[in-house]
Design a protein around this motif. Structure first.
Motif, PDB file in Angstrom:
ATOM      1  N   LEU A  80      24.507  27.930  13.526  1.00  0.00           N
ATOM      2  CA  LEU A  80      23.548  27.098  14.248  1.00  0.00           C
ATOM      3  C   LEU A  80      23.837  27.106  15.746  1.00  0.00           C
ATOM      4  CD1 LEU A  80      21.294  24.943  14.386  1.00  0.00           C
ATOM      5  CD2 LEU A  80      23.060  23.221  13.933  1.00  0.00           C
ATOM      6  N   VAL A  81      25.093  26.911  16.097  1.00  0.00           N
ATOM      7  CA  VAL A  81      25.473  26.886  17.511  1.00  0.00           C
ATOM      8  C   VAL A  81      25.213  28.240  18.163  1.00  0.00           C
ATOM      9  CG1 VAL A  81      27.441  26.660  19.074  1.00  0.00           C
ATOM     10  CG2 VAL A  81      27.171  25.058  17.185  1.00  0.00           C
ATOM     11  N   ASP A  82      25.587  29.320  17.471  1.00  0.00           N
ATOM     12  CA  ASP A  82      25.368  30.662  18.021  1.00  0.00           C
ATOM     13  C   ASP A  82      23.879  30.972  18.166  1.00  0.00           C
ATOM     14  OD1 ASP A  82      28.087  31.111  18.117  1.00  0.00           O
ATOM     15  OD2 ASP A  82      28.160  32.174  16.197  1.00  0.00           O
ATOM     16  N   GLY A  83      23.101  30.581  17.163  1.00  0.00           N
ATOM     17  CA  GLY A  83      21.668  30.851  17.216  1.00  0.00           C
ATOM     18  C   GLY A  83      20.988  30.137  18.374  1.00  0.00           C
ATOM     19  N   LEU A  84      21.361  28.903  18.607  1.00  0.00           N
ATOM     20  CA  LEU A  84      20.774  28.160  19.726  1.00  0.00           C
ATOM     21  C   LEU A  84      21.224  28.731  21.065  1.00  0.00           C
ATOM     22  CD1 LEU A  84      21.065  24.562  18.258  1.00  0.00           C
ATOM     23  CD2 LEU A  84      18.939  25.748  18.850  1.00  0.00           C
ATOM     24  N   ALA A  85      22.451  29.252  21.112  1.00  0.00           N
ATOM     25  CA  ALA A  85      22.933  29.883  22.342  1.00  0.00           C
ATOM     26  C   ALA A  85      22.111  31.132  22.660  1.00  0.00           C
ATOM     27  CB  ALA A  85      24.411  30.223  22.207  1.00  0.00           C
ATOM     28  N   LEU A  95      25.946  16.828  26.512  1.00  0.00           N
ATOM     29  CA  LEU A  95      27.019  16.538  25.564  1.00  0.00           C
ATOM     30  C   LEU A  95      26.612  17.049  24.187  1.00  0.00           C
ATOM     31  CD1 LEU A  95      27.834  12.823  26.531  1.00  0.00           C
ATOM     32  CD2 LEU A  95      29.022  14.886  27.299  1.00  0.00           C
ATOM     33  N   VAL A  96      27.494  17.804  23.547  1.00  0.00           N
ATOM     34  CA  VAL A  96      27.208  18.351  22.223  1.00  0.00           C
ATOM     35  C   VAL A  96      28.381  17.991  21.311  1.00  0.00           C
ATOM     36  CG1 VAL A  96      26.679  20.399  20.856  1.00  0.00           C
ATOM     37  CG2 VAL A  96      25.910  20.248  23.252  1.00  0.00           C
ATOM     38  N   ALA A  97      28.123  17.154  20.331  1.00  0.00           N
ATOM     39  CA  ALA A  97      29.172  16.684  19.421  1.00  0.00           C
ATOM     40  C   ALA A  97      28.839  17.091  17.996  1.00  0.00           C
ATOM     41  CB  ALA A  97      29.293  15.166  19.505  1.00  0.00           C
ATOM     42  N   HIS A  98      29.836  17.585  17.284  1.00  0.00           N
ATOM     43  CA  HIS A  98      29.649  17.848  15.858  1.00  0.00           C
ATOM     44  C   HIS A  98      30.490  16.867  15.053  1.00  0.00           C
ATOM     45  CE1 HIS A  98      33.541  19.621  14.813  1.00  0.00           C
ATOM     46  NE2 HIS A  98      33.495  20.373  15.898  1.00  0.00           N
ATOM     47  N   THR A  99      30.150  16.741  13.771  1.00  0.00           N
ATOM     48  CA  THR A  99      30.813  15.761  12.898  1.00  0.00           C
ATOM     49  C   THR A  99      31.687  16.412  11.840  1.00  0.00           C
ATOM     50  OG1 THR A  99      28.918  15.672  11.371  1.00  0.00           O
ATOM     51  CG2 THR A  99      28.918  14.127  13.232  1.00  0.00           C
ATOM     52  N   SER A 100      31.984  17.681  11.989  1.00  0.00           N
ATOM     53  CA  SER A 100      32.799  18.401  11.008  1.00  0.00           C
ATOM     54  C   SER A 100      34.260  17.986  11.114  1.00  0.00           C
ATOM     55  CB  SER A 100      32.677  19.912  11.231  1.00  0.00           C
ATOM     56  OG  SER A 100      33.654  20.615  10.488  1.00  0.00           O
ATOM     57  N   GLY A 101      34.901  17.785   9.970  1.00  0.00           N
ATOM     58  CA  GLY A 101      36.324  17.478   9.987  1.00  0.00           C
ATOM     59  C   GLY A 101      37.171  18.713  10.210  1.00  0.00           C
ATOM     60  N   PHE A 103      36.623  21.530  11.947  1.00  0.00           N
ATOM     61  CA  PHE A 103      36.611  22.205  13.243  1.00  0.00           C
ATOM     62  C   PHE A 103      36.896  21.247  14.397  1.00  0.00           C
ATOM     63  CE2 PHE A 103      33.626  24.785  10.654  1.00  0.00           C
ATOM     64  CZ  PHE A 103      34.322  25.990  10.688  1.00  0.00           C
ATOM     65  N   GLY A 104      37.497  21.811  15.441  1.00  0.00           N
ATOM     66  CA  GLY A 104      37.615  21.103  16.707  1.00  0.00           C
ATOM     67  C   GLY A 104      36.493  21.535  17.622  1.00  0.00           C
ATOM     68  N   VAL A 105      36.812  21.781  18.903  1.00  0.00           N
ATOM     69  CA  VAL A 105      35.770  22.186  19.841  1.00  0.00           C
ATOM     70  C   VAL A 105      35.688  23.702  20.005  1.00  0.00           C
ATOM     71  CG1 VAL A 105      35.777  20.019  21.109  1.00  0.00           C
ATOM     72  CG2 VAL A 105      37.357  21.831  21.797  1.00  0.00           C
ATOM     73  N   GLY A 106      36.632  24.435  19.411  1.00  0.00           N
ATOM     74  CA  GLY A 106      36.593  25.889  19.542  1.00  0.00           C
ATOM     75  C   GLY A 106      35.317  26.494  19.007  1.00  0.00           C
ATOM     76  N   ILE A 107      34.800  25.927  17.926  1.00  0.00           N
ATOM     77  CA  ILE A 107      33.584  26.482  17.329  1.00  0.00           C
ATOM     78  C   ILE A 107      32.359  26.272  18.226  1.00  0.00           C
ATOM     79  CG2 ILE A 107      32.866  24.408  16.048  1.00  0.00           C
ATOM     80  CD1 ILE A 107      32.302  26.415  13.669  1.00  0.00           C
ATOM     81  N   LEU A 108      32.500  25.409  19.208  1.00  0.00           N
ATOM     82  CA  LEU A 108      31.408  25.144  20.151  1.00  0.00           C
ATOM     83  C   LEU A 108      31.548  25.978  21.428  1.00  0.00           C
ATOM     84  CD1 LEU A 108      31.101  21.246  19.839  1.00  0.00           C
ATOM     85  CD2 LEU A 108      29.793  22.999  18.635  1.00  0.00           C
TER      86      LEU A 108
END
Length: 306
Positions: A80-85, A95-101, A103-108
């Motif tokens: 999802l993040v890659d597709g929107l990029a 500000l872009v926040a995810h709720t996954s336990g 992952f940290g911020v590397g996936i963003l």
């Protein structure tokens, strides 16, 4: 008059988590400008918890929101993040926040590359997707990961939702999530297995029998740690452990059942931890291992316990 610093929030994924956190942010006077919802259940949940909030396409939400909350399954987050990029959707300063336990911020990283601010906000809570979850947030902790300069922003958002933020290092996210899954998800499995056994021996209401015992056990464990450990393994009662293993082996039809497998694994782990705390002597540990069906053992015969 709106409080200073209020944000336009977009919710991508109006599932049980996204809808609840969106409602909590709305309760803190942020404006939820839109939510994405694919299934009928998600649409109904959005209507209940986020009344009046329009259902929008994902790209429209990202275009309009100052804070984008990504509440999607772990495996869907990266694509999802890659597709929107690739669509050029992320905006500088957003500000872009995810709720996954997990992952940290590397996936963003595509978010960061676009000049937006990545945040990881994971609630250590199980949700129903109903309004009662808002009350649960008041006793909830979030695992928060962000760049050092942005950590106060992440922490402030959690506090505004009524919860407590705890910083988790990027490198520790998987272990952090494994700890929560092991404690919470596997508890459900253990309760289900114990309930099944009780029903099959004629207990009509296993929840009434297990409820007081498990609540007391949990409270004792949280308050006293492993000092609260009781039972035949902790006592080195190999005879009783062998009887349990034999009965479960017969119940599960040999070694193929999930209840036997879980009992053996947890009993061995319990014995090792009891041994490391000096609660069991080596001969008692050996007796427990033999009772459980260690190397060369069938688990049906064991030394008598003390």
């Amino acid at each position: 008059m709106a409080k200073p610093g209020r944000l336009g929030v977009g919710i991508i994924g109006a599932g049980k988590v996204g809808a609840v956190l969106g409602a909590a942010l709305r309760g803190a006077e942020h404006a939820v400008i839109g939510a994405s919802a694919v299934s009928d259940a998600s649409r109904e949940r959005a209507e209940t918890l986020l009344p009046g909030v329009p259902i929008l396409d994902v790209q429209d939400i990202v275009e309009r929101a100052e804070l984008v909350l990504l509440a999607v399954p772990d495996d869907a987050l990266g694509p999802l993040v890659d597709g929107l990029a690739k669509l050029g959707a992320w905006q500088p300063g957003q500000l872009v926040a995810h709720t996954s336990g997990r992952f940290g911020v590397g996936i963003l990283h595509p978010v960061r590359a676009a000049g937006a601010v990545p945040l990881a906000l994971h609630p250590a809570m199980t949700f129903t997707g109903m309004s009662l979850d808002l009350t649960r947030l008041l006793d909830c902790t979030f695992g928060v990961t962000a760049d050092a300069a942005m950590l106060p922003i992440a922490q402030a958002l959690v506090v505004e939702m009524g919860a407590e933020p705890v910083a988790i290092a990027e490198a520790d996210r998987v272990l952090y999530h494994a700890a929560l899954a092991h404690g919470s998800n596997h508890m459900v499995t253990l309760v289900a297995q114990a309930s099944q056994l009780l029903r099959d021996v004629g207990v009509e209401a296993p929840d009434r029998m297990l409820g007081p015992l498990l609540r007391a056990t949990l409270e004792n464990a949280l308050a006293s740690g492993e000092s609260a450990l009781t039972g035949p393994v902790a006592r080195g009662d190999a005879g009783t452990v062998a009887a349990h293993a034999g009965a479960l082996r017969e119940y599960d039809g040999g070694a193929a059942g999930d209840i036997l497998e879980a009992y053996l694994a947890m009993a061995r782990a319990t014995a090792r931890r009891a041994g490391s705390r000096g609660l069991l002597k080596q001969e008692q540990l050996d007796g427990i291992e033999q009772a459980l069906g260690g190397p060369g053992q069938n688990g049906t015969h064991a030394p008598e316990g003390p």
